[in-house]
Write an enzyme that holds these catalytic residues in place. Structure first.
Site, mmCIF file in Angstrom:
data_model
loop_
_atom_site.group_PDB
_atom_site.id
_atom_site.type_symbol
_atom_site.label_atom_id
_atom_site.label_comp_id
_atom_site.label_asym_id
_atom_site.label_seq_id
_atom_site.Cartn_x
_atom_site.Cartn_y
_atom_site.Cartn_z
ATOM 1 N N ASP A 16 47.794 45.363 -8.597
ATOM 2 C CA ASP A 16 48.952 44.464 -8.609
ATOM 3 C C ASP A 16 48.580 43.214 -7.831
ATOM 4 O OD1 ASP A 16 51.859 43.903 -9.080
ATOM 5 O OD2 ASP A 16 51.886 43.898 -6.890
ATOM 6 N N GLU A 49 48.230 43.657 -14.814
ATOM 7 C CA GLU A 49 49.428 43.188 -15.499
ATOM 8 C C GLU A 49 49.105 41.921 -16.288
ATOM 9 O OE1 GLU A 49 54.191 42.611 -14.452
ATOM 10 O OE2 GLU A 49 52.687 42.662 -12.859
ATOM 11 N N CYS A 72 60.510 53.851 -10.122
ATOM 12 C CA CYS A 72 60.056 54.799 -9.111
ATOM 13 C C CYS A 72 58.818 55.518 -9.631
ATOM 14 C CB CYS A 72 61.155 55.802 -8.775
ATOM 15 S SG CYS A 72 60.640 57.075 -7.591
ATOM 16 N N CYS A 80 59.709 59.725 -9.561
ATOM 17 C CA CYS A 80 60.612 60.378 -10.521
ATOM 18 C C CYS A 80 60.840 59.562 -11.787
ATOM 19 C CB CYS A 80 61.955 60.695 -9.854
ATOM 20 S SG CYS A 80 62.914 59.224 -9.413
ATOM 21 N N ASP A 108 54.685 46.719 -3.543
ATOM 22 C CA ASP A 108 53.432 46.405 -4.217
ATOM 23 C C ASP A 108 52.622 47.652 -4.541
ATOM 24 O OD1 ASP A 108 54.084 43.723 -4.034
ATOM 25 O OD2 ASP A 108 53.098 43.478 -2.095
#
Length: 399
Positions: free
Chosen positions: A189, A274, A327, A330, A356
């Site tokens: 990232d 990304e 998240c 989960c 991050d």
């Protein structure tokens, strides 16, 4: 790239004699003039719905050399002049393929000064490079050796805005071979507080090279702004001082990015990033300077070609994938999350995330999902068509 070897450019600084500098400056001017003349001829033909190809511009070059006005084109090597016509042909090919905008004219003050020589335009023997129309070899600083037995196929000579001279030699490099396969994978990232955050939790500091020299740069720019417009010697010296500071910043940034990307490629088989549209992001006046200083676009470019060299894989995740708000434990998608929120707690599972690190872990998971299902998440310019696997993955995980 050949069957076994990678074509690699080795760039060195050199110090020309006064005669060599004058010859190269004349060559740069002739290259720029021929490019602009050929572009004007092709543009005029384009308005008449006609297409002019490389062979026709080459014939025009022969005719131009016979005129009194352009007879000076005969004073320099013909090889760079032919090469600039090939470059123009490539520019039009990219334009017609919708990979680039319409070619633009070269400017005497703003365009890059360079000339490309093929094998007929130079001699390379015993580590000494001599260009056409020159009696002496170039005084090159061999900062690193060429591959053993390397024979340059093309040589490009350039001068940057800071007045430094460089020669770039394109050779087959047998030392570049695929690395041993590994199971290691990492999500990356990019950011501004930290240049890179890895899915392992490691954060790499942003060196902020431009900020380090900002005071010196601002002072040099103010001095330049006070000089009278034109080609005066004082203005030229002031402009050169600004250019040298910019060159120092760019050199340090490039060196740091080279070291980072080489490390990532050597340590990991798969690297997930990304797909950011940096050219649009720098339109934000508040962040443009910081984003440009971070060098995100250059980081990606270096990472991709090194991964190709060494048999690694780079996966670019869809830019709309909510990596920061998802998240990683989960899979619950959070609501709005302003940029000033650096840590947050998932309402569903109670896990507290570093923004991050969580984003990097989500990118890695998304990249692995893409590798497994085979869907295309690379940029549209690379893999057109089809819904991004990231959007499919999010839709399946949303409650």
């Amino acid at each position: 790239m050949t069957a076994n070897h990678v074509k690699r450019a080795f760039k060195y600084r050199f110090y020309p004699t006064d005669a060599q500098a004058a010859e190269l400056s004349r060559t740069f001017g002739c290259v720029r003039r021929v490019y602009n003349l050929a572009l004007a001829a092709r543009t005029e033909a384009w308005t008449r719905q006609e297409r002019v190809n490389y062979n026709q511009t080459s014939a025009l070059l022969t005719a131009w050399k016979k005129t009194e006005e352009l007879a000076f084109l005969n004073d320099v090597s013909s090889v760079p002049l032919q090469q600039t016509l090939r470059h123009l042909q490539s520019a039009f090919t990219n334009f017609f393929s919708k990979r680039a905008k319409y070619p633009r004219f070269k400017s005497r003050k703003k365009s890059r000064k360079s000339a490309e020589y093929t094998t007929s335009g130079f001699r390379f023997r015993d580590g000494r490079l001599t260009l056409a129309k020159m009696a002496e070899p170039l005084d090159i600083v061999w900062s690193r050796p060429l591959p053993e037995g390397a024979k340059p196929s093309t040589v490009t000579v350039s001068q940057d805005s800071a007045g430094r001279w460089f020669v770039s030699m394109l050779c087959d490099d047998p030392t570049v071979k695929p690395l041993s396969a590994t199971d290691a994978a990492v999500g990356v990232d990019v950011g501004l507080n930290h240049l890179l955050t890895l899915s392992t939790g490691e954060k790499i500091a942003n060196p902020r090279h431009e900020r380090t020299d900002r005071a010196r740069l601002a002072k040099a720019q103010r001095t330049l702004a006070r000089k009278a417009k034109g080609d005066g010697a004082n203005r030229k010296k002031a402009r050169l001082k600004v250019a040298k500071i910019h060159a120092r910043i760019a050199d340090r940034r490039r060196d740091g990015l080279h070291k980072l990307t080489t490390r990532l490629v050597r340590e990991n088989q798969t690297i997930v990033i990304e797909d950011l549209t940096v050219r649009n992001m720098v339109k934000n006046r508040s962040l443009a300077r910081a984003i440009s200083d971070a060098g995100w676009a250059e980081f990606r470019s270096l990472l991709e070609y090194k991964a190709q060299w060494y048999g690694r894989e780079v996966i670019a995740v869809d830019r709309f994938f909510p990596s920061s708000k998802l998240c990683s434990v989960c899979g619950t998608l959070q609501g709005k999350m302003p940029q000033n929120v650096r840590t947050w707690t998932c309402a569903a599972c109670g896990t507290t995330h570093d923004r991050d690190v969580n984003a990097a872990r989500n990118l890695l998971a998304a990249g692995r999902a893409v590798s497994a299902c085979g869907a295309g998440v690379r940029p549209q310019r690379r893999t057109p068509g089809g819904q991004s696997a990231m959007k499919q993955e999010v839709s399946r995980r949303e409650p």
